[in-house]
Motif scaffolding. Structure first.
Motif, PDB file in Angstrom:
ATOM      1  N   TYR A  74       0.852  -1.194   0.000  1.00  0.00           N
ATOM      2  CA  TYR A  74       0.000   0.000   0.000  1.00  0.00           C
ATOM      3  C   TYR A  74       0.884   1.239   0.000  1.00  0.00           C
ATOM      4  CZ  TYR A  74      -2.762   3.855   1.794  1.00  0.00           C
ATOM      5  OH  TYR A  74      -3.350   5.090   1.971  1.00  0.00           O
ATOM      6  N   ALA A  76       0.312   5.350  -0.300  1.00  0.00           N
ATOM      7  CA  ALA A  76      -0.728   6.383  -0.279  1.00  0.00           C
ATOM      8  C   ALA A  76      -0.644   7.269  -1.519  1.00  0.00           C
ATOM      9  CB  ALA A  76      -0.601   7.221   0.993  1.00  0.00           C
ATOM     10  N   TRP A  94       2.797   5.594   4.095  1.00  0.00           N
ATOM     11  CA  TRP A  94       1.629   6.386   4.444  1.00  0.00           C
ATOM     12  C   TRP A  94       1.743   7.823   3.944  1.00  0.00           C
ATOM     13  CZ3 TRP A  94      -2.622   4.071   6.652  1.00  0.00           C
ATOM     14  CH2 TRP A  94      -2.456   2.724   6.977  1.00  0.00           C
ATOM     15  N   ASP A 227      -6.963  -2.063   4.327  1.00  0.00           N
ATOM     16  CA  ASP A 227      -8.257  -1.374   4.330  1.00  0.00           C
ATOM     17  C   ASP A 227      -8.194  -0.091   3.521  1.00  0.00           C
ATOM     18  OD1 ASP A 227      -9.258  -3.374   5.936  1.00  0.00           O
ATOM     19  OD2 ASP A 227      -8.905  -2.284   7.814  1.00  0.00           O
ATOM     20  N   HIS A 228      -7.117   0.666   3.685  1.00  0.00           N
ATOM     21  CA  HIS A 228      -6.952   1.895   2.900  1.00  0.00           C
ATOM     22  C   HIS A 228      -6.812   1.570   1.412  1.00  0.00           C
ATOM     23  CE1 HIS A 228      -6.235   5.131   5.974  1.00  0.00           C
ATOM     24  NE2 HIS A 228      -6.171   4.049   6.746  1.00  0.00           N
ATOM     25  N   GLU A 231     -10.076   1.024  -0.325  1.00  0.00           N
ATOM     26  CA  GLU A 231     -10.888   2.218  -0.494  1.00  0.00           C
ATOM     27  C   GLU A 231     -10.372   3.128  -1.595  1.00  0.00           C
ATOM     28  OE1 GLU A 231     -13.722   3.072   0.872  1.00  0.00           O
ATOM     29  OE2 GLU A 231     -13.819   1.224   2.058  1.00  0.00           O
TER      30      GLU A 231
END
Length: 254
Positions: A74, A76, A94, A227-228, A231
């Motif tokens: 992940y 961002a 992040w 989870d991020h 989305e």
């Protein structure tokens, strides 16, 4: 001649005042009509699309080097990755983080995480003679606002928020660095210890329970990153081109 000039100026002022009184209602009426027509022509649609998109490129190639991101990692949307950067499986980076591998290699290991607004980069070479690349191994947690430069962090470590690790520093496995710590160039944090301060100093030996919690924290943050990811899924580096193309097709200025 002076008297004639005064009469001429007076006559001109009188004529200008009279013409202004006669034309003022006509000008005001024209202005109201123009304002009415303009308001009708620019009334926004109730379903107007509101754009809140910034064309920031997340992946920046430098020469022959292109950042590599694992499929299940992940990253961002507003993170910047440049040059020789590798983000391995299960890792998370992040928002607001900058990882700049323009001078040397940077690696974010399996299930490790780099939290908000951290900065990671690497030098050409280390003054200590140690490797100048920045290596973050598996199950490592990097707290927010941290700065890492040409350092090595072995598996299962926690780096507290706003910590600074300088060139050639080494954090051995299963160690914890408290928030706000500064590790000078070439300093080694031995395994299984808690260090803190500026410069960082030994505090105590970690308990067995604390050591077991280190990888659990990394896994928990990994699940949160998933989870991020679910989305917000966007292509890595060309989404801004697609958005600009779509806006042009709708006649919206960029």
């Amino acid at each position: 001649m002076a008297t004639l000039a005064r009469f001429s100026r007076r006559a001109l002022r009188t004529a200008h005042a009279v013409s202004k009184q006669h034309l003022q209602p006509q000008i005001a009426c024209a202005e109201r009509a123009f304002a009415t027509e303009a308001s009708k022509s620019i009334t926004p649609s109730p379903d107007r699309v509101k754009w809140d998109y910034r064309g920031q490129r997340k992946i920046i190639p430098l020469g022959q080097w292109l950042p590599k991101i694992a499929v299940d990692a992940y990253v961002a949307p507003n993170v910047v990755l440049a040059g020789q950067v590798t983000v391995w499986d299960g890792a998370s980076v992040w928002p607001g983080t900058v990882i700049r591998g323009d001078l040397n290699k940077i690696s974010i290991g399996f299930c490790s995480n780099v939290q908000e607004r951290s900065v990671i980069h690497a030098a050409w070479s280390s003054p200590t003679g140690l490797p100048a690349e920045t290596l973050i191994e598996r199950y490592v947690t990097i707290g927010a606002y941290s700065l890492l430069r040409s350092c090595t962090i072995e598996p299962e470590c926690i780096i507290g928020q706003r910590s600074i690790l300088m060139e050639g520093s080494l954090v051995e496995t299963q160690s914890i660095l408290e928030a706000g710590s500064v590790v000078p160039p070439g300093r080694r944090i031995p395994t299984g210890e808690l260090w803190a301060g500026n410069p960082a100093r030994f505090v105590r030996t970690l308990t067995h329970e604390e050591i077991l919690e280190i990888p659990k924290l990394a896994v928990a943050i990994n699940y949160l990153g998933m989870d991020h990811q679910s989305e917000f899924r966007l292509p890595y580096s060309t989404v801004y081109l697609e958005v600009e193309k779509f806006k042009k097709s709708l006649g919206i200025s960029i």
